[in-house]
Design an enzyme around this catalytic site. Structure first.
Site, PDB file in Angstrom:
ATOM      1  CE1 TYR A 344      -3.043   2.669   0.133  1.00  0.00           C
ATOM      2  CE2 TYR A 344      -3.543   3.106   2.804  1.00  0.00           C
ATOM      3  CZ  TYR A 344      -3.592   3.006   1.713  1.00  0.00           C
ATOM      4  OH  TYR A 344      -5.088   4.213   1.990  1.00  0.00           O
ATOM      5  CB  CYS A 345       0.953   4.356  -0.098  1.00  0.00           C
ATOM      6  SG  CYS A 345       1.262   5.914   0.438  1.00  0.00           S
ATOM      7  CG  LEU A 346       7.195   4.676  -0.070  1.00  0.00           C
ATOM      8  CD1 LEU A 346       7.924   4.832  -0.694  1.00  0.00           C
ATOM      9  CD2 LEU A 346       8.054   6.114   1.287  1.00  0.00           C
ATOM     10  CG  LEU A 372      -3.586  -2.125  -2.224  1.00  0.00           C
ATOM     11  CD1 LEU A 372      -4.289  -2.823  -0.571  1.00  0.00           C
ATOM     12  CD2 LEU A 372      -4.730  -2.706  -3.364  1.00  0.00           C
TER      13      LEU A 372
END
Length: 613
Positions: A344-346, A372
């Site tokens: 997710y994200c970074l 994501l």
């Protein structure tokens, strides 16, 4: 002044304590070596004085590099000054807008009339019907016309660099939003109606609340009204055990909720920028609980909150000591030769880096990859890239060099500015002008639970990823070789969100240009967080998603083509993703044990790292 020499944290993924440390207590790391007498006698490099000055300026300006901002406005000003054609165009536009407004005002005096300009789709400030009544209709229509003209003035000035144009447009919009008629008592019909209704009590209560919040902020104790959402009590309550702890992560294995489970487990990598429990909020909002309830064995990384002693933790530590250690442990516990990795994200960006490294070394333990709201190409990284240039990074690097880390509150300020209307001004109006009761949800409570990023890692990911785009260009190296996203051949499930200010969906979509794999792209409604926290049973405004698969040998379609070709489906995207995972997770059988002989459980979920402040 002497500079203490800090030892770098050892990157041994197999290291593990046998007993859990007390909650909120930082696990022991190697002691800091005291500087030698010879070292203390060395003169301090003069460059360090410059760094200290830049760090002080960055603190005062909340991380904004004023030289970069001044350069952007100077670039815009001098090119506009040398463009009489553009000036005449702006004068003509101003005249036409003034004429439109005068005609609208005249027609309003004679009766109801349609607005002469509509707000942008994402602008919800003027939806209340009272804004359509004079004189407020005239006030907000003049504001929108001025906003549109200002955009024309700051855009498409020949010769201005794209980065400077975006900086000027962004800062001009921020300044104009301060003057929005919604922000003042006498120009906001909703506030006036509330003031009449309460006899002015709303303004008195709002003033008290403002002073209390301001004083609490100065005292370092932000006010948190309403229900408290505490990890392990109201949120992050999915049953599980911590099965691995090292200097960087705790790995949580969640208890099975079904008699049988799929053979291949799931390892979830949250972003180091945030606490992991955004994916395990209240039970009805928990992605982890949903997956476990569908028969999946789930492992979750919980990143430790670094402090000044961790200043030399780098991206390589996060890949090796964090994600790879979790994959090794999950494979050993489940006994499955393959597993599914979710980032997710970074955390998704870091996971893609490790997936490329594993593929390049012939490590085929990944059955699939789910990203994501995660970017791998930062060419069009959205409004967050406005804050990223050499000048800006010099100030941020020196700020974190002095502190040893980037504080979560400093980081949150930049993210808040990206959506200032919703996160700043509308909140001020509701809380301090309307005096509406403050409600705290599990998501807003999580958002206030900030984390830190160590100096080296923060510097590396901003400079190497955002500024230089080294991952997409093949210049980034790990474990002795360059990382090539084309080496990723496993099926990929890629999720973007329509209103994402942090990882714009068209930027997320760019993975199609790099990975030589089957990619199922899902575009969901909502923003960076709400679009991902999207449970099927949620009682929220209507949600929708688009989904389609591009096979490795299919021709490329650009984001706009993809959007036009794929119709929207109502509801949450979670069931579609779970079905995709189930098809690739093998047969169902007996759940694995909690932990293993070499990785015995050492505490209950949510563990201790998530509690660290």
């Amino acid at each position: 002044m002497a500079r203490p020499r800090l030892k770098r944290v050892a990157a041994r993924a197999g290291r593990e304590d046998k007993e859990a440390p007390p909650p909120r207590v930082r696990p022991a790391l190697k002691a800091v070596e005291p500087p030698s007498e010879e070292y203390l006698a060395e003169p301090v490099p003069l460059a360090n004085y410059d760094r200290a000055i830049r760090a002080a300026v960055a603190r005062a300006s909340r991380g904004i590099a004023w030289p970069s901002l001044v350069s952007a406005w100077a670039d815009w000003y001098w090119h506009l000054a040398a463009a009489p054609g553009k000036q005449m165009e702006l004068a003509s536009k101003a005249q036409r807008k003034a004429s439109r407004f005068a005609l609208y005002a005249l027609e309003c005096a004679q009766g109801d009339v349609a607005p002469c300009i509509e707000p942008l789709p994402q602008d919800r400030r003027f939806v209340d019907g009272r804004w359509q009544e004079a004189p407020f209709s005239l006030i907000y229509q003049s504001f929108l016309l001025a906003q549109q003209w200002l955009w024309n003035a700051t855009n498409h000035v020949t010769g201005v660099s794209r980065h400077h144009e975006r900086m000027v447009t962004f800062t001009a919009r921020q300044a104009l939003d301060v003057l929005s008629p919604t922000n003042f008592v006498w120009t906001n019909p909703e506030v006036l109606a509330r003031t009449v209704e309460t006899g002015g009590a709303n303004l008195v209560q709002g003033s008290i609340d403002w002073w209390r919040d301001a004083l609490a902020g100065f005292a370092g104790r932000p006010r948190m009204d309403g229900v408290t959402f505490r990890p392990g009590q109201e949120v992050a309550v999915t049953p599980g055990r911590v099965v691995l702890r090292n200097d960087l992560i705790e790995l949580i294995q969640y208890a099975p909720a079904t008699p049988t489970v799929y053979a291949q487990p799931i390892v979830i990598v949250p972003s180091p920028i945030l606490k992991y429990y955004i994916l395990d909020l209240s039970p009805h909002n928990s992605l982890v609980s949903y997956l476990v309830g569908q028969g999946h064995t789930v492992f979750m990384l919980s990143w430790r909150n670094p402090d000044v002693r961790d200043r030399e933790l780098g991206v390589d530590h996060y890949l090796r000591l964090g994600i790879r250690a979790a994959i090794d442990a999950a494979g050993a516990i489940s006994g499955a030769p393959k597993l599914h990795a979710v980032g997710y994200c970074l955390g998704g960006t870091f996971l893609a880096m490790l997936a490329a490294s594993m593929a390049g070394h012939g490590d085929d333990r990944l059955a699939s990859l789910t990203l994501l709201a995660a970017e791998v190409d930062f060419t069009e990284a959205g409004e967050l890239s406005i804050f990223i240039d050499d000048s800006q990074l010099a100030y941020l690097e020196d700020l974190t060099w002095e502190q040893g880390y980037l504080d979560g509150r400093q980081m949150a300020g930049a993210f808040t500015l990206l959506n200032s209307n919703d996160l700043i001004w509308s909140r001020i109006v509701r809380q301090y002008l309307m005096a509406e009761p403050r409600t705290l949800t599990d998501l807003t409570a999580w958002n206030a639970d900030t984390t830190r990023l160590p100096h080296r890692m923060h510097t590396e990911y901003l400079r190497n990823l955002y500024l230089n785009n080294d991952l997409a260009s093949g210049r980034l190296r790990f474990d002795g070789r360059a990382l090539a996203l084309a080496d990723i051949r496993v099926p990929v499930f890629l999720v973007g969100t329509e209103r994402d200010h942090v990882a714009p969906w068209k930027s997320v979509y760019m993975l199609h240009l790099y990975a030589d794999a089957d990619i199922t792209f899902c575009l969901t409604s909502g923003g960076h967080n709400v679009g991902i926290v999207n449970p099927p049973q949620a009682e929220t405004p209507p949600r929708h998603y688009r989904i389609a698969t591009k096979h490795a040998d299919d021709r490329y379609a650009d984001p706009d083509q993809w959007f036009a070709r794929n119709k929207a489906h109502e509801g949450s995207w979670w069931p579609a993703w779970q079905s995709w995972l189930a098809e690739r997770s093998g047969e169902r059988g007996k759940p694995p044990t909690m932990g293993s002989r070499d990785l015995a459980p050492i505490g209950a979920a949510p563990g201790t790292y998530v509690l660290m402040r």
